[in-house]
Design an enzyme around this catalytic site. Sequence first.
Site, PDB file in Angstrom:
ATOM      1  N   CYS A 154      -4.881   2.872  -3.420  1.00 21.68           N
ATOM      2  CA  CYS A 154      -3.664   3.192  -2.746  1.00 21.68           C
ATOM      3  C   CYS A 154      -2.502   2.146  -3.009  1.00 21.68           C
ATOM      4  O   CYS A 154      -1.794   1.893  -2.157  1.00 21.68           O
ATOM      5  CB  CYS A 154      -3.847   3.512  -1.609  1.00 21.68           C
ATOM      6  SG  CYS A 154      -5.021   4.882  -1.281  1.00 21.68           S
ATOM      7  N   GLN A 207      -4.798  -5.005   6.899  1.00 16.92           N
ATOM      8  CA  GLN A 207      -5.837  -5.894   6.540  1.00 16.92           C
ATOM      9  C   GLN A 207      -5.771  -7.064   7.332  1.00 16.92           C
ATOM     10  O   GLN A 207      -6.498  -8.034   7.371  1.00 16.92           O
ATOM     11  CB  GLN A 207      -5.434  -6.262   5.105  1.00 16.92           C
ATOM     12  CG  GLN A 207      -5.582  -4.998   4.241  1.00 16.92           C
ATOM     13  CD  GLN A 207      -7.066  -4.357   4.090  1.00 16.92           C
ATOM     14  OE1 GLN A 207      -7.909  -5.019   4.494  1.00 16.92           O
ATOM     15  NE2 GLN A 207      -7.134  -3.050   3.741  1.00 16.92           N
ATOM     16  N   LYS A 256     -10.470  -0.390  10.619  1.00 19.39           N
ATOM     17  CA  LYS A 256     -10.595  -1.382   9.523  1.00 19.39           C
ATOM     18  C   LYS A 256     -10.883  -2.702  10.621  1.00 19.39           C
ATOM     19  O   LYS A 256     -11.324  -3.713  10.115  1.00 19.39           O
ATOM     20  CB  LYS A 256      -9.251  -1.769   8.909  1.00 19.39           C
ATOM     21  CG  LYS A 256      -8.835  -0.530   7.862  1.00 19.39           C
ATOM     22  CD  LYS A 256      -7.842  -0.834   7.090  1.00 19.39           C
ATOM     23  CE  LYS A 256      -7.403   0.185   6.338  1.00 19.39           C
ATOM     24  NZ  LYS A 256      -7.743   0.616   4.963  1.00 19.39           N
ATOM     25  N   HIS A 270       0.841  -1.223   0.047  1.00 20.02           N
ATOM     26  CA  HIS A 270      -0.277  -0.056  -0.017  1.00 20.02           C
ATOM     27  C   HIS A 270       0.857   1.518  -0.082  1.00 20.02           C
ATOM     28  O   HIS A 270       2.097   1.274   0.553  1.00 20.02           O
ATOM     29  CB  HIS A 270      -0.732  -0.134   1.292  1.00 20.02           C
ATOM     30  CG  HIS A 270      -1.930   1.036   1.405  1.00 20.02           C
ATOM     31  ND1 HIS A 270      -1.479   2.352   1.683  1.00 20.02           N
ATOM     32  CD2 HIS A 270      -3.180   0.860   1.161  1.00 20.02           C
ATOM     33  CE1 HIS A 270      -2.720   2.851   1.889  1.00 20.02           C
ATOM     34  NE2 HIS A 270      -3.696   2.122   1.546  1.00 20.02           N
ATOM     35  N   ASP A 321       3.175  -4.361   7.938  1.00 16.40           N
ATOM     36  CA  ASP A 321       1.815  -3.395   7.920  1.00 16.40           C
ATOM     37  C   ASP A 321       0.752  -4.477   7.884  1.00 16.40           C
ATOM     38  O   ASP A 321       0.354  -5.168   7.073  1.00 16.40           O
ATOM     39  CB  ASP A 321       1.842  -2.958   6.470  1.00 16.40           C
ATOM     40  CG  ASP A 321       0.518  -2.094   5.967  1.00 16.40           C
ATOM     41  OD1 ASP A 321      -0.520  -2.355   6.937  1.00 16.40           O
ATOM     42  OD2 ASP A 321       0.490  -1.485   5.100  1.00 16.40           O
TER      43      ASP A 321
END
Length: 426
Positions: free
Chosen positions: A384, A223, A246, A143, A220
Amino acid sequence: MTTLARSPLSSHAPALDAFHSGFDVEGVRADFPILHQQAHGHPLVYLDNAATSQKPKAVIDAIVHYYEGYNANIHRGVHYLSERATAEYEAARKTVQKFINAASPSEIIFVRGTTEAINLVAQTYGRVHVGAGDEVLITAMEHHSNIVPWQLLCEEKKARLRVAPINDAGELILDEFEKLIGPRTKIVAVGHISNALGTVNPIATIVKMAHARNIPVLVDGAQAVPRMRVDVQQLDCDFYAFSGHKTYGPTGIGVLYGKLPLLQAMPPYQGGGEMISSVSFEKTVYNKVPHKFEAGTPDISGPIGLRAAIEYLDRLGMENIARHEHELLAYATEKVSAIPGVRLIGTAKEKAGVLSFVMDGVHPHDIGTILDQEGIAIRTGHHCAQPVMARFGLDATARASFGLYNTKQEVDALVRGLEKVREVFG
Ligand SMILES: Cc1ncc(COP(=O)(O)O)c(C=O)c1O
């Protein structure tokens, strides 16, 4: 198959989703007020969970309760409200610690979101450890928020950003990744689950490869945290970032996990109140971790809402949520890929929650607009992740992303909507 999951907050009788015998998705849906509305005259079908997820009533209530019952600034107050707000804020830190199995609450830093967490590491750890000619290693499926902070750092330090390639299925090519870890590599930064492709990366393996050369790894997890059980000690990663919004929690709050010795050695990110233990014009002594990284009045309701979200997820069980989403993804993959002219983008063996696709002769924005008229919310564009799009020779895809409250019937609605798109552009 584990048993469960009666929704903890709904009062009605269980109505098990037909295709899943263990997850009371109707009960879960009752906990999300926003889902019970029409969009353009159709029942709302929300399939944009990778962008942000909806909030259960428990989260909304926790925030209202804070503002109605004990709003006050934290840490410095001696009065009742302030002590209560401080206790709840710090309790939220412990809840996050347990949720991702960090070794200590001091390893949990509250930030605005994944983006800020990554910028924090780039601007503190990165600025100390990355110099001219050094390298930062990322992957081709990141991302923008796991690309641009490193580009800024590399530009400033005259360092080099290296990018490990992915294959046509959207999987990281591990051999190539390993070859790129060199004597000048100072940090590896990699996504746990790709928001554009759904690929789940083998983080534990990546960490082992980097640690064999004494290189720290930032993950990261934007998600991943809403979709699977994350155990930072098991992964052995050095930093882990995720976003509250999220994860069925509020916007404006996120988490940076870091191993304590690393955090202790890092300089502060921002200066101001709260991050100091004493200030004079001659010398400022910084507060201890994690407060050293939380300058100024923080988002107080954010961690309180995030705590309620995590407690909600814990009651449902992350394993149950992961299984439910996997079943949805498998069903949607089969149905959507069977539509003539549709091509899936991202077909990794290890995938979660995200279905990206293109349709012959139809721009993704047109797909999104027609589906919207049917009450179906998906996302279209570059997500993104423009370098991912470029890797597949595209400038955009349509993306349906699933959450814990989605159903097989909603996937059927998506398929009907896509058939309508076909007719319109037939
Ligand atoms: C994989 C990934 N990383 C980072 C981010 C950025 O998260 P935020 O905007 O909450 O900081 C996102 C958001 O879409 C994402 O999907």
